[in-house]
Design an enzyme around this catalytic site. Structure first.
Site, PDB file in Angstrom:
ATOM      1  N   PRO A  43     113.875 -16.231 -25.116  1.00  0.00           N
ATOM      2  CA  PRO A  43     113.316 -15.053 -24.865  1.00  0.00           C
ATOM      3  C   PRO A  43     113.091 -14.480 -23.431  1.00  0.00           C
ATOM      4  O   PRO A  43     112.845 -15.549 -22.540  1.00  0.00           O
ATOM      5  CB  PRO A  43     111.842 -15.377 -25.653  1.00  0.00           C
ATOM      6  CG  PRO A  43     111.614 -16.797 -25.475  1.00  0.00           C
ATOM      7  CD  PRO A  43     113.288 -17.384 -25.335  1.00  0.00           C
ATOM      8  N   MET A  44     113.405 -13.359 -23.186  1.00  0.00           N
ATOM      9  CA  MET A  44     113.183 -13.014 -21.738  1.00  0.00           C
ATOM     10  C   MET A  44     112.662 -11.482 -21.814  1.00  0.00           C
ATOM     11  O   MET A  44     113.361 -10.436 -22.281  1.00  0.00           O
ATOM     12  CB  MET A  44     114.706 -12.841 -21.114  1.00  0.00           C
ATOM     13  CG  MET A  44     115.068 -14.394 -20.734  1.00  0.00           C
ATOM     14  SD  MET A  44     116.640 -14.341 -19.771  1.00  0.00           S
ATOM     15  CE  MET A  44     117.867 -14.023 -21.109  1.00  0.00           C
ATOM     16  N   GLN A  73     108.058 -13.909 -30.296  1.00  0.00           N
ATOM     17  CA  GLN A  73     107.211 -14.853 -29.633  1.00  0.00           C
ATOM     18  C   GLN A  73     105.938 -14.275 -29.270  1.00  0.00           C
ATOM     19  O   GLN A  73     105.957 -12.904 -28.747  1.00  0.00           O
ATOM     20  CB  GLN A  73     107.969 -15.019 -28.431  1.00  0.00           C
ATOM     21  CG  GLN A  73     107.105 -15.967 -27.482  1.00  0.00           C
ATOM     22  CD  GLN A  73     107.897 -16.500 -26.169  1.00  0.00           C
ATOM     23  OE1 GLN A  73     108.088 -15.590 -25.248  1.00  0.00           O
ATOM     24  NE2 GLN A  73     108.180 -17.684 -25.921  1.00  0.00           N
ATOM     25  N   CYS A 107     105.074 -19.622 -19.883  1.00  0.00           N
ATOM     26  CA  CYS A 107     105.334 -18.662 -18.927  1.00  0.00           C
ATOM     27  C   CYS A 107     104.324 -18.792 -17.750  1.00  0.00           C
ATOM     28  O   CYS A 107     103.424 -19.050 -17.827  1.00  0.00           O
ATOM     29  CB  CYS A 107     104.998 -17.275 -19.536  1.00  0.00           C
ATOM     30  SG  CYS A 107     105.278 -15.955 -18.399  1.00  0.00           S
ATOM     31  N   LYS A 120     106.837 -22.931 -27.132  1.00  0.00           N
ATOM     32  CA  LYS A 120     107.771 -23.145 -26.184  1.00  0.00           C
ATOM     33  C   LYS A 120     106.932 -23.339 -24.949  1.00  0.00           C
ATOM     34  O   LYS A 120     105.770 -22.636 -24.664  1.00  0.00           O
ATOM     35  CB  LYS A 120     108.493 -21.772 -25.837  1.00  0.00           C
ATOM     36  CG  LYS A 120     109.589 -21.751 -24.697  1.00  0.00           C
ATOM     37  CD  LYS A 120     110.422 -20.639 -24.857  1.00  0.00           C
ATOM     38  CE  LYS A 120     111.448 -20.663 -23.633  1.00  0.00           C
ATOM     39  NZ  LYS A 120     111.068 -20.120 -22.414  1.00  0.00           N
ATOM     40  N   ASN A 135     115.945 -26.856 -22.915  1.00  0.00           N
ATOM     41  CA  ASN A 135     116.275 -25.364 -21.942  1.00  0.00           C
ATOM     42  C   ASN A 135     116.191 -25.706 -20.523  1.00  0.00           C
ATOM     43  O   ASN A 135     115.321 -26.318 -20.273  1.00  0.00           O
ATOM     44  CB  ASN A 135     115.072 -24.318 -22.473  1.00  0.00           C
ATOM     45  CG  ASN A 135     114.922 -23.124 -21.861  1.00  0.00           C
ATOM     46  OD1 ASN A 135     114.100 -22.673 -21.254  1.00  0.00           O
ATOM     47  ND2 ASN A 135     116.171 -22.496 -21.790  1.00  0.00           N
ATOM     48  N   GLY A 136     116.934 -24.983 -19.986  1.00  0.00           N
ATOM     49  CA  GLY A 136     117.056 -25.066 -18.701  1.00  0.00           C
ATOM     50  C   GLY A 136     118.383 -25.355 -17.809  1.00  0.00           C
ATOM     51  O   GLY A 136     118.929 -26.390 -18.229  1.00  0.00           O
ATOM     52  N   GLY A 190     118.978 -18.838 -21.367  1.00  0.00           N
ATOM     53  CA  GLY A 190     118.637 -17.509 -20.824  1.00  0.00           C
ATOM     54  C   GLY A 190     119.375 -16.854 -19.858  1.00  0.00           C
ATOM     55  O   GLY A 190     120.328 -16.187 -20.169  1.00  0.00           O
TER      56      GLY A 190
HETATM   57  C1  LIG Z   1     113.662 -12.259 -16.754  1.00  0.00           C
HETATM   58  C2  LIG Z   1     113.116 -13.465 -17.388  1.00  0.00           C
HETATM   59  C3  LIG Z   1     111.978 -13.149 -18.445  1.00  0.00           C
HETATM   60  C4  LIG Z   1     111.640 -14.126 -18.964  1.00  0.00           C
HETATM   61  N1  LIG Z   1     110.810 -14.123 -20.351  1.00  0.00           N
HETATM   62  C5  LIG Z   1     110.278 -14.824 -20.897  1.00  0.00           C
HETATM   63  C6  LIG Z   1     109.449 -14.672 -22.064  1.00  0.00           C
HETATM   64  O1  LIG Z   1     109.180 -13.566 -22.329  1.00  0.00           O
HETATM   65  N2  LIG Z   1     108.987 -15.846 -22.770  1.00  0.00           N
HETATM   66  C7  LIG Z   1     109.433 -16.852 -22.477  1.00  0.00           C
HETATM   67  O2  LIG Z   1     108.936 -18.022 -23.439  1.00  0.00           O
HETATM   68  N3  LIG Z   1     110.282 -17.211 -21.612  1.00  0.00           N
HETATM   69  C8  LIG Z   1     110.706 -16.380 -20.866  1.00  0.00           C
HETATM   70  N4  LIG Z   1     111.592 -16.576 -20.035  1.00  0.00           N
HETATM   71  C9  LIG Z   1     112.140 -17.999 -19.443  1.00  0.00           C
HETATM   72  C10 LIG Z   1     113.311 -18.167 -20.374  1.00  0.00           C
HETATM   73  O3  LIG Z   1     113.198 -18.092 -21.806  1.00  0.00           O
HETATM   74  C11 LIG Z   1     113.778 -19.776 -19.922  1.00  0.00           C
HETATM   75  O4  LIG Z   1     112.939 -20.605 -20.520  1.00  0.00           O
HETATM   76  C12 LIG Z   1     114.182 -19.979 -18.717  1.00  0.00           C
HETATM   77  O5  LIG Z   1     115.147 -18.816 -18.282  1.00  0.00           O
HETATM   78  C13 LIG Z   1     115.157 -21.061 -18.438  1.00  0.00           C
HETATM   79  O6  LIG Z   1     116.378 -21.269 -19.144  1.00  0.00           O
HETATM   80  P1  LIG Z   1     117.675 -20.658 -18.362  1.00  0.00           P
HETATM   81  O7  LIG Z   1     117.770 -21.867 -17.273  1.00  0.00           O
HETATM   82  O8  LIG Z   1     118.754 -20.846 -19.398  1.00  0.00           O
HETATM   83  O9  LIG Z   1     117.685 -19.218 -17.777  1.00  0.00           O
HETATM   84  C14 LIG Z   1     111.971 -15.778 -19.046  1.00  0.00           C
HETATM   85  C15 LIG Z   1     113.099 -15.789 -17.999  1.00  0.00           C
HETATM   86  C16 LIG Z   1     113.748 -14.775 -17.346  1.00  0.00           C
HETATM   87  C17 LIG Z   1     114.476 -15.123 -16.037  1.00  0.00           C
END
Ligand SMILES: Cc1cc2nc3c(=O)[nH]c(=O)nc-3n(C[C@H](O)[C@H](O)[C@H](O)COP(=O)(O)O)c2cc1C
Length: 325
Positions: free
Chosen positions: A15-16, A69, A99, A138, A199-200, A223
């Site tokens: 989710p982003m 979410q 978050c 999450k 995740n990460g 993400g």
């Molecule tokens: C621009 C942006 C918006 C995000 N919005 C959310 C969100 O709405 N809810 C959530 O649980 N995580 C959110 N995240 C976190 C991502 O879901 C994820 O946990 C994080 O980017 C780490 O994963 P990655 O290394 O694959 O990017 C967001 C991340 C980014 C970069």
């Protein structure tokens, strides 16, 4: 360990907020099997019947399962809102307890809840008692390096009735910096019986495989690496399930995908907003291409969709010629 049946894959699009809207979800899913989570939806905004938030939560038009979410702090508001979320077509409910953004944390929501386990437990228990939809949480590694409580937090989520969990291996104070800690994902996995999604910092199908092997997690969530690469999630699924590594996308396919994305944004938001949103996506799609920086600078100043399409054509023609020469 079995994931709930509406999840067709071990791979999740993360989710982003402001990114994983309906146009991007649909596009991502069009490349193949993967699990889709909505942007976060604030329970207080839904309870006030804020039309913009309602629209974000409305996934009825999507012909694949979407986990919606929720973010918030008041157990009673979650209880009020969950039946509406069900009506709006959610196939599962995820609660955001990770978050790190100031606005969310100041509202005692998101990762703040990792510092208030009693409240987090009350939210999860009450949501569990309100819905039969699959429920996931999450969360993060902890608040900061002196308060790492992911294992304890995960056990609490399991005890309160969550069906599966997703762990981002960073603390709240790390935000998105440094490297994600995959060791903590392994530790949490070993401590719980319900499935865990890691995740990460997954950037490719191969790193997804490495994360699964390293942590023994039941699935992966991707993400940032999917920004401008909506095909990555389905390609990762294909690699994990069938060992097939997809060819790199051709310039032509990248262009076609980007245009499909812009068209979908236009259909959903109207042309004016679509053009504004397209600015960030175009930057991501064109990353690494010749003269991408100059193209980006030009593109962000374009105020008219037909002009934008002409410039896209020009940029891709130029890159195609470069590739052929
Ligand atoms: C621009 C942006 C918006 C995000 N919005 C959310 C969100 O709405 N809810 C959530 O649980 N995580 C959110 N995240 C976190 C991502 O879901 C994820 O946990 C994080 O980017 C780490 O994963 P990655 O290394 O694959 O990017 C967001 C991340 C980014 C970069």
């Amino acid at each position: 360990m079995m994931l709930p049946p509406h999840l067709s894959s071990k791979v999740f699009l993360a989710p982003m907020a402001g990114i994983t809207d309906q146009p991007l979800r649909q596009l991502t899913r069009s490349f193949g099997s993967c699990n889709i989570v909505s942007e976060m939806v604030a329970v207080n905004a839904v309870s006030r019947r804020n039309p913009k938030t309602y629209r974000i939560a409305d996934v009825r038009a999507e012909n694949y399962p979407v986990t919606v979410q929720l973010v918030g702090n008041e157990p009673e508001l979650f209880v009020q809102v969950v039946p509406l979320i069900e009506e709006l077509g959610a196939a599962g409910i995820d609660i955001n307890m990770g978050c790190p953004v100031k606005k969310i944390v100041n509202n005692r929501s998101g990762s703040y809840l990792m510092t208030d386990i009693a409240r987090a437990a009350s939210i999860i228990t009450q949501v569990r008692n309100t819905t039969r939809l699959p429920l996931s949480i999450k969360f993060r590694k902890g608040w900061d390096c002196n308060h790492i409580n992911a294992v304890e937090f995960a056990k609490m989520c399991e005890d309160c009735g969550a069906d599966y969990l997703t762990l981002h291996g960073r603390t709240k104070t790390e935000m998105y910096s440094g490297t994600a800690d995959w060791d903590i994902i392994g530790e949490v996995k070993a401590a719980i019986k319900i499935p865990l999604i890691g995740n990460g910092d997954i950037t490719s199908p191969q790193t997804a495989r490495q994360m699964l092997d390293y942590t023994q997690a039941d699935g992966v969530m991707i993400g940032r690496a999917a920004l401008g690469r909506p095909w990555l999630i389905a390609q990762t699924h294909k690699f994990l399930e069938h060992g097939i590594l997809s060819q790199p996308m051709s310039i032509e396919l990248i262009k076609t995908t980007m245009l499909r994305h812009i068209r979908a944004l236009s259909d959903y938001y109207g042309e004016k907003t679509a053009l504004q949103l397209a600015r960030k996506y175009v930057c991501w799609y064109c990353k690494g291409m010749r003269d991408a920086c100059r193209f980006r600078e030009k593109f962000v100043r374009i105020a008219d969709m037909s002009q934008a399409l002409v410039e896209i054509d020009r940029f891709f023609d130029y890159n195609r010629e470069e590739a052929l020469s």
